[in-house]
Design an enzyme around this catalytic site. Sequence first.
Site, PDB file in Angstrom:
ATOM      1  N   ASN A   9       0.866  -1.176   0.000  1.00  0.00           N
ATOM      2  CA  ASN A   9       0.000   0.000   0.000  1.00  0.00           C
ATOM      3  C   ASN A   9       0.905   1.229   0.000  1.00  0.00           C
ATOM      4  O   ASN A   9       1.466   1.579   1.025  1.00  0.00           O
ATOM      5  CB  ASN A   9      -0.896  -0.035   1.250  1.00  0.00           C
ATOM      6  N   TRP A  10       1.032   1.836  -1.157  1.00  0.00           N
ATOM      7  CA  TRP A  10       1.966   2.967  -1.287  1.00  0.00           C
ATOM      8  C   TRP A  10       1.378   4.266  -0.742  1.00  0.00           C
ATOM      9  O   TRP A  10       2.049   5.291  -0.728  1.00  0.00           O
ATOM     10  CB  TRP A  10       2.383   3.150  -2.756  1.00  0.00           C
ATOM     11  N   LYS A  11       0.124   4.248  -0.376  1.00  0.00           N
ATOM     12  CA  LYS A  11      -0.566   5.433   0.161  1.00  0.00           C
ATOM     13  C   LYS A  11      -0.353   6.641  -0.764  1.00  0.00           C
ATOM     14  O   LYS A  11      -0.221   6.470  -1.974  1.00  0.00           O
ATOM     15  CB  LYS A  11      -0.095   5.711   1.596  1.00  0.00           C
ATOM     16  N   HIS A  95      -9.605   0.955   4.690  1.00  0.00           N
ATOM     17  CA  HIS A  95      -8.337   1.154   5.411  1.00  0.00           C
ATOM     18  C   HIS A  95      -8.584   2.101   6.580  1.00  0.00           C
ATOM     19  O   HIS A  95      -9.404   3.017   6.492  1.00  0.00           O
ATOM     20  CB  HIS A  95      -7.288   1.732   4.455  1.00  0.00           C
ATOM     21  N   GLU A  97      -7.044   4.546   7.644  1.00  0.00           N
ATOM     22  CA  GLU A  97      -6.866   5.978   7.336  1.00  0.00           C
ATOM     23  C   GLU A  97      -8.112   6.532   6.640  1.00  0.00           C
ATOM     24  O   GLU A  97      -8.463   7.694   6.807  1.00  0.00           O
ATOM     25  CB  GLU A  97      -5.591   6.171   6.487  1.00  0.00           C
ATOM     26  N   GLU A 167      -5.532  -5.158  10.609  1.00  0.00           N
ATOM     27  CA  GLU A 167      -4.542  -4.109  10.832  1.00  0.00           C
ATOM     28  C   GLU A 167      -4.860  -3.375  12.134  1.00  0.00           C
ATOM     29  O   GLU A 167      -5.675  -2.429  12.135  1.00  0.00           O
ATOM     30  CB  GLU A 167      -4.561  -3.110   9.675  1.00  0.00           C
ATOM     31  N   GLY A 173       2.085   2.241  10.772  1.00  0.00           N
ATOM     32  CA  GLY A 173       2.992   3.378  10.609  1.00  0.00           C
ATOM     33  C   GLY A 173       3.647   3.839  11.895  1.00  0.00           C
ATOM     34  O   GLY A 173       4.257   4.904  11.944  1.00  0.00           O
ATOM     35  N   SER A 213       3.195  -2.208  10.456  1.00  0.00           N
ATOM     36  CA  SER A 213       4.653  -2.203  10.641  1.00  0.00           C
ATOM     37  C   SER A 213       5.285  -3.567  10.380  1.00  0.00           C
ATOM     38  O   SER A 213       6.228  -3.955  11.073  1.00  0.00           O
ATOM     39  CB  SER A 213       5.014  -1.687  12.039  1.00  0.00           C
ATOM     40  N   GLY A 234       2.727  -1.118   4.397  1.00  0.00           N
ATOM     41  CA  GLY A 234       2.750   0.314   4.108  1.00  0.00           C
ATOM     42  C   GLY A 234       4.175   0.798   3.913  1.00  0.00           C
ATOM     43  O   GLY A 234       4.757   0.690   2.835  1.00  0.00           O
ATOM     44  N   GLY A 235       4.759   1.311   4.979  1.00  0.00           N
ATOM     45  CA  GLY A 235       6.089   1.932   4.907  1.00  0.00           C
ATOM     46  C   GLY A 235       7.132   1.076   4.201  1.00  0.00           C
ATOM     47  O   GLY A 235       7.873   1.564   3.331  1.00  0.00           O
TER      48      GLY A 235
HETATM   49  C1  PEP Z   1      -0.938   0.037   6.054  1.00  0.00           C
HETATM   50  O1  PEP Z   1      -1.039   1.231   5.825  1.00  0.00           O
HETATM   51  O2  PEP Z   1      -1.761  -0.741   5.613  1.00  0.00           O
HETATM   52  C2  PEP Z   1       0.199  -0.413   6.852  1.00  0.00           C
HETATM   53  C3  PEP Z   1       0.196  -1.623   7.321  1.00  0.00           C
HETATM   54  O3  PEP Z   1       1.209   0.509   7.058  1.00  0.00           O
HETATM   55  P1  PEP Z   1       2.618   0.219   7.770  1.00  0.00           P
HETATM   56  O4  PEP Z   1       3.169  -1.045   7.197  1.00  0.00           O
HETATM   57  O5  PEP Z   1       3.454   1.409   7.460  1.00  0.00           O
HETATM   58  O6  PEP Z   1       2.348   0.077   9.243  1.00  0.00           O
END
Ligand code: PEP
Length: 251
Positions: A9-11, A95, A97, A167, A173, A213, A234-235
């Site tokens: 997920n590149w957001k 998600h 967010e 999640e 994040g 994470s 994500g990150g």
């Molecule tokens: C996400 O946004 O779905 C996610 C899991 O982010 P991160 O890996 O950065 O925690």
Amino acid sequence: MRKKIIAGNWKMNKLTGEAAELAAAVKAGCAALSDVDVVLCPTFTALKTVSDVIAGSSIRLGAQNMHWEKDGAYTGEISAGMLRDLNCQFVILGHSERRQYFHETDAIVNRKVRAALAANLTPIVCVGELLEQREANQTEEVVTAQVTKSLAGLDETAFRRTVLAYEPVWAIGTGLTATPAQAQEVHALIRRVLAGMCNPGAAQAVRIQYGGSMKPANAKELLGQPDIDGGLIGGAALDAKSFVDIVRAAL
Ligand code: PEP
């Protein structure tokens, strides 16, 4: 046997040139790794670019959101058909967010899930509790309600095609990760909820990703849990090496 699925997920990151570079590096790194489903979810503006880069590989394209209507006066929105038109096969829905900043409710997520499935897109439906809910021992109640409401009314075929992502919001994040045991406990709960909504056979077939994470250092142990069938990243998905290392950990 559920095939593992790792999605990036590149957001709201990466201009088209940067997206092309990242996608090309992931494509090269994953060339020999066909035992895992790999999905890249760039921002809308980079979907076409990434689609072109990954063409001919086994990497799949996903979007990060969509509207539930097919078309019409919804300024700024994107439909499932538009995503299909750009070769998307997956779409992340609900998600945290989107729930937090754009007030998406389970009812909205449910409309989107149905629209995605009707358009032959595979929804990746995100659920997860806030830190205060975990601390108040409400994780089971919160996640059960999210799964039940987000997937309400789906038939068995639809269940089998859907991917879930657990999640925990406090782990997204933040660098904090659920322990493998904490994650497994909730994944098993989600599978029980699915079994109750549909049937045990379908529930066994549904893939449930962990997100929060996940990185190369913790991926193997998380992905080794019996009910963890992949990761939503994500990150660490913004760096080709980290992402490919997580894909390798899923093998
Ligand atoms: C996400 O946004 O779905 C996610 C899991 O982010 P991160 O890996 O950065 O925690």
